[in-house]
Design a protein around this motif. Structure first.
Motif, PDB file in Angstrom:
ATOM      1  N   PRO A  71      -2.804  -3.871   1.148  1.00 19.26           N
ATOM      2  CA  PRO A  71      -1.986  -4.235   0.487  1.00 19.26           C
ATOM      3  C   PRO A  71      -2.601  -3.966  -1.450  1.00 19.26           C
ATOM      4  CG  PRO A  71      -2.369  -5.906   1.231  1.00 19.26           C
ATOM      5  CD  PRO A  71      -3.236  -5.025   1.706  1.00 19.26           C
ATOM      6  N   GLU A  72      -4.071  -3.722  -1.369  1.00 18.00           N
ATOM      7  CA  GLU A  72      -4.854  -2.991  -2.214  1.00 18.00           C
ATOM      8  C   GLU A  72      -4.528  -1.676  -2.557  1.00 18.00           C
ATOM      9  OE1 GLU A  72      -6.202  -4.274  -4.733  1.00 18.00           O
ATOM     10  OE2 GLU A  72      -6.288  -6.615  -3.491  1.00 18.00           O
ATOM     11  N   LEU A  73      -4.468  -1.416  -1.110  1.00 17.69           N
ATOM     12  CA  LEU A  73      -4.189   0.414  -1.676  1.00 17.69           C
ATOM     13  C   LEU A  73      -3.076   0.778  -2.188  1.00 17.69           C
ATOM     14  CD1 LEU A  73      -5.974   1.886   1.296  1.00 17.69           C
ATOM     15  CD2 LEU A  73      -6.627   2.869  -1.423  1.00 17.69           C
ATOM     16  N   ALA A  74      -2.138  -0.202  -2.186  1.00 15.92           N
ATOM     17  CA  ALA A  74      -0.060  -0.336  -2.396  1.00 15.92           C
ATOM     18  C   ALA A  74      -0.088  -0.424  -3.434  1.00 15.92           C
ATOM     19  CB  ALA A  74       0.749  -0.963  -1.337  1.00 15.92           C
ATOM     20  N   ALA A  75      -0.895  -0.926  -3.942  1.00  9.66           N
ATOM     21  CA  ALA A  75      -0.670  -1.395  -5.619  1.00  9.66           C
ATOM     22  C   ALA A  75      -1.294  -0.273  -6.384  1.00  9.66           C
ATOM     23  CB  ALA A  75      -1.678  -2.555  -6.100  1.00  9.66           C
ATOM     24  N   GLN A  76      -2.143   0.432  -5.916  1.00 12.11           N
ATOM     25  CA  GLN A  76      -2.007   2.135  -6.562  1.00 12.11           C
ATOM     26  C   GLN A  76      -0.754   2.970  -5.921  1.00 12.11           C
ATOM     27  OE1 GLN A  76      -6.020   3.516  -4.817  1.00 12.11           O
ATOM     28  NE2 GLN A  76      -6.813   1.634  -4.850  1.00 12.11           N
ATOM     29  N   PHE A  77      -0.141   2.821  -4.880  1.00  9.90           N
ATOM     30  CA  PHE A  77       0.653   3.462  -5.062  1.00  9.90           C
ATOM     31  C   PHE A  77       1.348   3.752  -5.740  1.00  9.90           C
ATOM     32  CE2 PHE A  77      -2.672   5.713  -1.875  1.00  9.90           C
ATOM     33  CZ  PHE A  77      -2.597   7.104  -2.304  1.00  9.90           C
ATOM     34  N   PHE A  78       2.176   2.107  -5.631  1.00  7.25           N
ATOM     35  CA  PHE A  78       3.408   2.094  -6.034  1.00  7.25           C
ATOM     36  C   PHE A  78       3.450   2.400  -7.859  1.00  7.25           C
ATOM     37  CE2 PHE A  78       4.561   0.028  -1.867  1.00  7.25           C
ATOM     38  CZ  PHE A  78       5.384   1.084  -1.488  1.00  7.25           C
ATOM     39  N   GLY A  79       2.324   1.853  -8.545  1.00  7.29           N
ATOM     40  CA  GLY A  79       1.955   2.015  -9.925  1.00  7.29           C
ATOM     41  C   GLY A  79       1.634   3.490 -10.050  1.00  7.29           C
ATOM     42  N   GLU A  80       1.455   3.820 -11.038  1.00  8.27           N
ATOM     43  CA  GLU A  80       1.182   5.929 -11.652  1.00  8.27           C
ATOM     44  C   GLU A  80      -0.502   5.487 -12.511  1.00  8.27           C
ATOM     45  OE1 GLU A  80       4.525   6.947 -13.764  1.00  8.27           O
ATOM     46  OE2 GLU A  80       4.384   6.323 -15.521  1.00  8.27           O
ATOM     47  N   GLY A  81      -0.669   6.699 -12.596  1.00 12.54           N
ATOM     48  CA  GLY A  81      -1.920   6.830 -13.360  1.00 12.54           C
ATOM     49  C   GLY A  81      -1.587   7.876 -14.111  1.00 12.54           C
ATOM     50  N   ILE A  82      -3.074   8.257 -14.334  1.00 15.60           N
ATOM     51  CA  ILE A  82      -3.309   9.662 -15.598  1.00 15.60           C
ATOM     52  C   ILE A  82      -4.420   9.562 -15.845  1.00 15.60           C
ATOM     53  CG2 ILE A  82      -1.955   9.075 -17.985  1.00 15.60           C
ATOM     54  CD1 ILE A  82      -2.061  11.930 -18.675  1.00 15.60           C
ATOM     55  N   ASP A  90       8.417  -4.967 -15.927  1.00 14.15           N
ATOM     56  CA  ASP A  90       7.208  -5.463 -16.810  1.00 14.15           C
ATOM     57  C   ASP A  90       6.339  -6.656 -15.254  1.00 14.15           C
ATOM     58  OD1 ASP A  90       9.481  -7.818 -16.189  1.00 14.15           O
ATOM     59  OD2 ASP A  90       9.439  -8.849 -17.567  1.00 14.15           O
ATOM     60  N   ASP A  91       6.431  -6.635 -14.408  1.00 13.10           N
ATOM     61  CA  ASP A  91       5.486  -6.526 -13.577  1.00 13.10           C
ATOM     62  C   ASP A  91       4.979  -5.990 -12.778  1.00 13.10           C
ATOM     63  OD1 ASP A  91       4.706  -8.941 -11.817  1.00 13.10           O
ATOM     64  OD2 ASP A  91       6.072  -8.636  -9.805  1.00 13.10           O
ATOM     65  N   ASP A  92       3.616  -5.862 -14.402  1.00  9.88           N
ATOM     66  CA  ASP A  92       2.394  -4.642 -13.555  1.00  9.88           C
ATOM     67  C   ASP A  92       1.394  -4.939 -15.023  1.00  9.88           C
ATOM     68  OD1 ASP A  92       2.778  -3.649 -16.282  1.00  9.88           O
ATOM     69  OD2 ASP A  92       4.105  -2.309 -15.472  1.00  9.88           O
ATOM     70  N   VAL A  93       0.163  -4.561 -14.662  1.00 12.63           N
ATOM     71  CA  VAL A  93      -0.889  -4.499 -15.967  1.00 12.63           C
ATOM     72  C   VAL A  93      -1.251  -3.104 -16.147  1.00 12.63           C
ATOM     73  CG1 VAL A  93      -2.370  -4.973 -13.752  1.00 12.63           C
ATOM     74  CG2 VAL A  93      -3.439  -6.098 -16.704  1.00 12.63           C
TER      75      VAL A  93
END
Length: 661
Positions: A245-256, A381-384
């Protein structure tokens, strides 16, 4: 949820027979011994395979879960993806466990090892890096030359073959590709690409061994419609599933982050080779982007190292630095647009600039973007949105609060069997928490206790009269209570701390002790563990990231000390947002999230103690909330059935008896 059941028959019967007394494994492997829990697990896995169902199974340490799922995977003949928690476990599974079981069973199925692209040498980028001023003369130059020489003879291109290459080597970004900077079919080395070849082997294999990062990267790509890395499969086995679950949160989000931005600027200049006039046009905007990255990192310095987007944008200096970064990125994007047709590399840099500019813009706006790929499964909008300042850079991240929807959707589309297993999934005997986070609706469940004789092999010590964990004097008092235990065990201990501050305080206090001290951060993890094993009486100190992966069999590790119940830091922006979302929906943040997560984390730490049938040891839990709070019983009831004492003399007697046994 219902319990796994079903009499042996078909695949289940074959699997149980192979792992039983006189079976294929016992005949082929001299050290193999049948275990009742292992037979129960392999029967449940085989049943899930045949029925194309979902199984959620906790198998305590010593069950032998790897063989329990490998046997039905190999006997079924089904296309199976095996996903593990780390690359190290992935290599162990592929190079050691899988060949043993395959040979014992006498099956000729094809297997393949597939890692993320960052694990493979990129011929194009390695060629581009020749003569790169970022390669420091001396040791780095010599190592780069070794990489080039190895690259000319390797068949697989897996950088794990190069033992001399550290995981954090600054050369790695120069000789590997990312999804952002890969040229794809435009690459002149496409036909000899190690990543492409690895994927082709995976497509042709019956059993494919991956890690969770690659599995989730594949799911995230499918969400965005870019195709798949992994081949379609009839069965998936997710080992160490508590990490998902924690890893999935990284991959279904995005970053820079700072590093990709700096690499973009430098790659843009490197791609100017042979393109007349390009360097003059791109040099200034590329250097401006690098400078903007440095300015933003400096602006984040006075702020908390990890906090929400709102906290960063509320600071005038940081807000200005974000604006400068955005302008610099757009300026480089505009400059690259004029040269994108001149070379595939410049075209790829332009595409990266466009993507990074979009990500930065989405991160900065007040409300999250509309992404059609997530409409059905993850509200926009279900993100942080949050940032993290690291010693050498920063990361800007958008993290979804709930990944159960995307995980459920992909699993259902696969029409495959799914087995989720780990030694730490259940909380107080139930699977509700992890099932909810994984998006599992009424899965078949199986809870198997460790086959070790915990009542004779282990003892749990709860030191009396310790102050509350929040007290200033707690760490000092805890160490005073633990020192007699260390004296009784002659070191041979692993101390696990809830914070790096406590870790440092303990290291300082124990420097004068008679035992060799091995402190997280003072050497690479594998080096520390090797030295600790070889010392015979060392004391290993670690923080949260050491809760998993410390696998020391034998007398070298006889005591495990955990200072505090491992509740997640309340100032973590993602965790706090998740708690607030639970609160808004009418749930109880403590009992629905904080407590279950802490129980699973405690089980991971406690699991370091007994690793074989001949191990003996003492688990020391120093948090007085275990007996002073009502929820303390949930923690104790979730641990293996080991005796509990509050008397130091009993601990000393136990250790004396096990030392002389």
């Amino acid at each position: 949820m219902h319990e796994a059941a079903g009499a042996p028959g078909g695949l289940a019967g074959q699997s149980v027979e192979a792992l039983s007394e006189g079976g294929a494994l016992a005949r082929a492997l001299p050290q193999f011994r049948p275990r009742e829990a292992q037979l129960d697990l392999t029967e449940a896995v085989a049943d899930a395979f045949e029925r194309r169902e979902v199984l959620l199974a906790e198998a305590g340490t010593g069950t032998g879960k790897t063989y329990a799922y490998l046997v039905p995977a190999l006997l079924s003949g089904m296309k199976t993806i095996l996903s593990t928690g780390t690359r190290a476990l992935q290599d162990q599974l592929y190079h050691r466990d899988l060949p043993r079981v395959r040979d014992a069973l006498g099956v000729g199925l094809k297997s393949a090892l597939l890692k993320g692209r960052a694990n493979y040498l990129c011929r194009y980028r390695t060629e581009q890096a020749k003569g790169d001023p970022r390669i420091v003369p001396g040791a780095q130059t010599a190592l780069f030359q070794r990489i080039v020489a190895w690259g000319g003879r390797t068949r697989m291109g897996d950088l794990a073959e190069l033992e001399a290459l550290p995981d954090d080597s600054p050369l790695l970004p120069l000789v590997t590709s990312t999804a952002d900077n890969c040229l794809g079919t435009e690459c002149p080395f496409w036909n000899d690409c190690f990543v492409v070849q690895a994927r082709q082997r995976a497509q042709a294999a019956d059993i494919v061994v991956v890690n969770h990062h690659l599995l989730l990267a594949d799911l995230a790509l499918k969400q965005e419609g870019f195709g798949e890395i992994l081949p379609g499969a009839q069965a998936f086995v997710v080992d160490e599933a508590h990490q998902l679950p924690e890893l999935a949160a990284q991959f279904f989000g995005e970053g820079i982050g700072a590093r990709p931005l700096v690499e973009l600027a430098r790659d843009a200049l490197a791609e100017c080779k042979g393109v007349s006039g390009a360097l003059a046009a791109l040099q200034t905007p590329a250097r401006d982007l690098e400078q903007a990255v440095r300015v933003l990192r400096a602006a984040l310095e006075p702020l908390p190292p990890r906090a929400t987007q709102a906290r960063a944008l509320a600071d005038p200096d940081a807000s200005d630095a974000f604006e400068t970064l955005s302008s610099s990125l757009q300026a480089l994007q505009l400059a690259l647009a004029a040269w994108r047709d001149s070379a595939p590399g410049l075209d790829a840099c332009h595409a990266r600039a466009v993507e990074f500019s979009a990500r930065l813009g989405r991160w900065r706006i007040e409300r999250d973007f509309d992404n059609d790929a997530f409409d059905d499964e993850l509200p926009a909008d279900d993100d942080v949105r949050w940032y993290e300042a690291t010693p050498r850079g920063f990361r800007l991240q958008r993290t979804p609060l709930d990944v159960s929807g995307p995980l459920r959707s992909h699993r259902e589309r696969s029409h495959a069997a799914w087995v989720f297993t780990s030694a730490t999934l259940a909380v107080d005997g139930g699977f509700d928490h992890v099932a909810t986070r994984l998006g599992l609706d009424d899965p078949r469940t199986l809870l198997l206790q460790s086959p070790f004789d915990w009542k004779s092999q282990a003892l749990c010590y709860l030191p009396p009269n310790l102050p509350q964990p929040a007290a200033r004097e707690f760490t000092g008092a805890m160490l005073a209570a633990v020192r007699p235990v260390l004296e009784a065990s002659n070191g041979r201990a692993f101390l696990l701390f809830a914070s790096h501050r406590a870790l440092r305080e303990a290291a300082e206090a124990l420097r004068d002790g008679p035992w060799p001290l091995f402190v997280q951060g003072e050497a690479p993890r594998h080096v520390l563990l090797q030295r600790f094993r070889e010392s015979g009486n060392g004391v290993l100190l670690g923080a949260a990231s050491f809760r998993e992966g410390v696998d020391v069999v034998g007398a070298a590790l006889t005591v495990v000390v955990i200072d505090k119940l491992p509740f997640a830091a309340p100032d973590d922006p993602v965790f706090e947002a998740r708690l607030e979302a639970i609160r808004r929906s009418g749930g109880n943040p403590f009992f629905d999230e904080q407590l279950p997560q802490a129980v699973i984390a405690l089980k991971q730490g406690a699991g370091r103690l007994i690793r074989s049938e001949t191990d003996h040891g003492v688990l020391v839990l120093c948090d007085p909330r275990l007996t002073g709070k009502g929820y303390g019983r949930v923690f104790l009831d979730s641990l293996p059935p080991l005796p509990i004492t509050r008397t130091l003399a009993e601990v000393e007697s136990f250790l004396a008896a096990t030392t002389t046994a």
